[in-house]
Motif scaffolding. Structure first.
Motif, PDB file in Angstrom:
ATOM      1  N   GLY A 148       0.812  -1.204   0.000  1.00 34.16           N
ATOM      2  CA  GLY A 148       0.000   0.000   0.000  1.00 34.16           C
ATOM      3  C   GLY A 148       0.847   1.257   0.000  1.00 34.16           C
ATOM      4  O   GLY A 148       2.082   1.215   0.129  1.00 34.16           O
ATOM      5  N   ASP A 149       0.173   2.407  -0.105  1.00 35.51           N
ATOM      6  CA  ASP A 149       0.909   3.681  -0.154  1.00 35.51           C
ATOM      7  C   ASP A 149       1.343   4.176   1.220  1.00 35.51           C
ATOM      8  O   ASP A 149       1.894   5.265   1.337  1.00 35.51           O
ATOM      9  N   SER A 150       1.101   3.383   2.267  1.00 35.02           N
ATOM     10  CA  SER A 150       1.477   3.713   3.651  1.00 35.02           C
ATOM     11  C   SER A 150       0.919   5.070   4.083  1.00 35.02           C
ATOM     12  O   SER A 150       1.532   5.783   4.873  1.00 35.02           O
ATOM     13  N   ASP A 151      -0.257   5.404   3.562  1.00 36.54           N
ATOM     14  CA  ASP A 151      -0.940   6.662   3.865  1.00 36.54           C
ATOM     15  C   ASP A 151      -0.129   7.886   3.441  1.00 36.54           C
ATOM     16  O   ASP A 151      -0.279   8.968   3.996  1.00 36.54           O
ATOM     17  N   GLU A 172       8.653   5.866  -8.571  1.00 38.82           N
ATOM     18  CA  GLU A 172       9.133   4.568  -9.052  1.00 38.82           C
ATOM     19  C   GLU A 172      10.247   4.000  -8.180  1.00 38.82           C
ATOM     20  O   GLU A 172      10.524   2.794  -8.221  1.00 38.82           O
ATOM     21  N   ASP A 173      10.890   4.853  -7.398  1.00 40.82           N
ATOM     22  CA  ASP A 173      11.983   4.408  -6.541  1.00 40.82           C
ATOM     23  C   ASP A 173      11.507   3.939  -5.168  1.00 40.82           C
ATOM     24  O   ASP A 173      12.313   3.440  -4.376  1.00 40.82           O
ATOM     25  N   SER A 174      10.213   4.107  -4.893  1.00 41.62           N
ATOM     26  CA  SER A 174       9.654   3.669  -3.613  1.00 41.62           C
ATOM     27  C   SER A 174       8.969   2.320  -3.791  1.00 41.62           C
ATOM     28  O   SER A 174       8.383   2.035  -4.841  1.00 41.62           O
ATOM     29  N   LEU A 175       9.030   1.496  -2.757  1.00 42.10           N
ATOM     30  CA  LEU A 175       8.308   0.223  -2.768  1.00 42.10           C
ATOM     31  C   LEU A 175       6.837   0.406  -2.439  1.00 42.10           C
ATOM     32  O   LEU A 175       6.029  -0.508  -2.668  1.00 42.10           O
TER      33      LEU A 175
END
Length: 373
Positions: A189-192, A200-203
């Motif tokens: 998820g987007d972790s809020d 693109e560099d974030s999981l």
């Protein structure tokens, strides 16, 4: 590694006709138990045409505490609960085995022990994979994917495959599945933090793909990256057609829940577009809920029909591809967290004890549904 005792509970097998309860959501609701006294009509010709009265319902397990993910191997059902246990049910016997993990599993908000999948060689190796929430050294919540192994009185983490997946009290994703290509897929998820879904560099806000050893596979769309697709808010379910097409379910912001067909490297738009909106280079869902909330969770195919477990929608949905709509084919048991299929049956996990439902006596339950002849 810490050893924990386990509890063994014996339960009776119950078979019942349609007695239906109201329940709750991915973002909240309430309801009271209610009995349906309508007589069943003519049996449905297919699952996509079914309604609640068309199913035989068998209770395989009950008194489950916030179950999340369901796996089936031979005659045993394996379920995680958010508190950190793997519940195993074989016939009338139920065992609750803890997962001994490298970090404390944090059952906070929507976090905890979430996704779980058995290895393809589980019969020989006793191995599997799990996704859970933990607290980093700075106190922030995060998620990790780990390899696990079943031992005599517990499951034990044997290797961290991927950690530092952004987490929060909400929007942790958490589904794990092994695809037809043999790779391990995880929803994050987007972790809020909605902007992370476009990074693109974030999981975060992604569907991730890795080898079962935790390596980035050749053929992933971004170099040296686990990210398989991005622009997701809180993806919850993964399922493949017999031809290898990948579908995912996703929670929307204010209703506007989605079913997406996932292509490697594609951007699914959150938070730039929602619902029926569109924009260049952003993929729109194949179907979305508009002003209705499904809060779709686990997904599975029964032959060529996509089934989706609904939390807030309190229904099992079938996707009608031709009509581009979702139809409720079973309801009345409250919140539904996961669905699996096999041997002509549909297996459903209820989730009324997750803090957003209205639990009834003996909740939560594992149900087996079969269409009446």
């Amino acid at each position: 590694m810490i050893n924990y005792p386990f509890r063994k509970i014996t339960i009776g097998l119950l078979i019942f006709g349609p007695a239906f309860l109201a329940g709750c959501s991915a973002e909240e609701d309430d309801g009271e138990p209610e009995e349906n006294t309508e007589e069943a009509g003519e049996a449905a010709g297919s699952v996509s045409e079914a309604s609640t009265e068309d199913w035989n319902v068998e209770v395989l397990a009950e008194n489950l505490d916030v179950p999340w993910s369901l796996n089936i191997h031979e005659d045993t059902y394996y379920m995680t609960n958010r508190g950190g246990d793997v519940i195993e049910v074989t016939g009338e016997e139920k065992e609750r085995l803890p997962l001994a993990a490298s970090d404390e599993i944090v059952n906070e908000g929507e976090g905890g022990l979430l996704g779980f999948v058995l290895a393809e060689d589980f019969a020989d190796s006793s191995k599997g994979y799990a996704y859970y929430t933990y607290r980093q050294n700075d106190g922030a919540l995060a998620n990790k994917v780990v390899a696990v192994e079943r031992e005599s009185s517990q499951w034990s983490e044997t290797e961290v495959l991927l950690d530092d997946i952004p987490g929060d009290r909400i929007h942790n994703g958490g589904r794990l599945e092994i695809g037809p290509d043999g790779y391990l897929y995880a929803t994050a998820g987007d972790s809020d933090e909605p902007s992370l879904a476009q990074d693109e560099d974030s999981l975060a806000g992604s569907i991730l793909r890795m080898t079962v050893d935790g390596e980035v596979p050749e053929g992933n769309p971004f170099e040296n990256s686990y990210v398989y697709s991005y622009g997701h808010r809180n993806p919850q379910g993964l399922a493949w057609t017999s031809t290898g097409k990948l579908y995912s379910s996703e929670h929307g912001p204010n209703a506007q829940d989605e079913i997406n067909v996932i292509e490697p490297g594609n951007n699914y738009g959150w938070p730039e577009i929602t619902g029926s909106e569109s924009a260049e280079d952003l993929d729109a869902p194949v179907v979305q809920s508009g002003s209705t909330t499904w809060a779709p969770s686990g997904t599975a195919f029964l032959e060529d029909t996509l089934l989706v477990a609904g939390l807030r929608g309190e229904s099992l949905y079938a996707y009608d591809e031709e009509a581009e709509e979702m139809n409720a084919v079973f309801e009345g048991e409250g919140r539904l967290r996961d669905v699996k299929t096999g041997d002509g049956g549909v297996y459903v996990l209820t989730n009324n004890t997750d803090g957003r439902g209205s639990p009834s006596e003996n909740d939560d339950q594992l149900l087996k549904l079969t269409l009446k002849e």
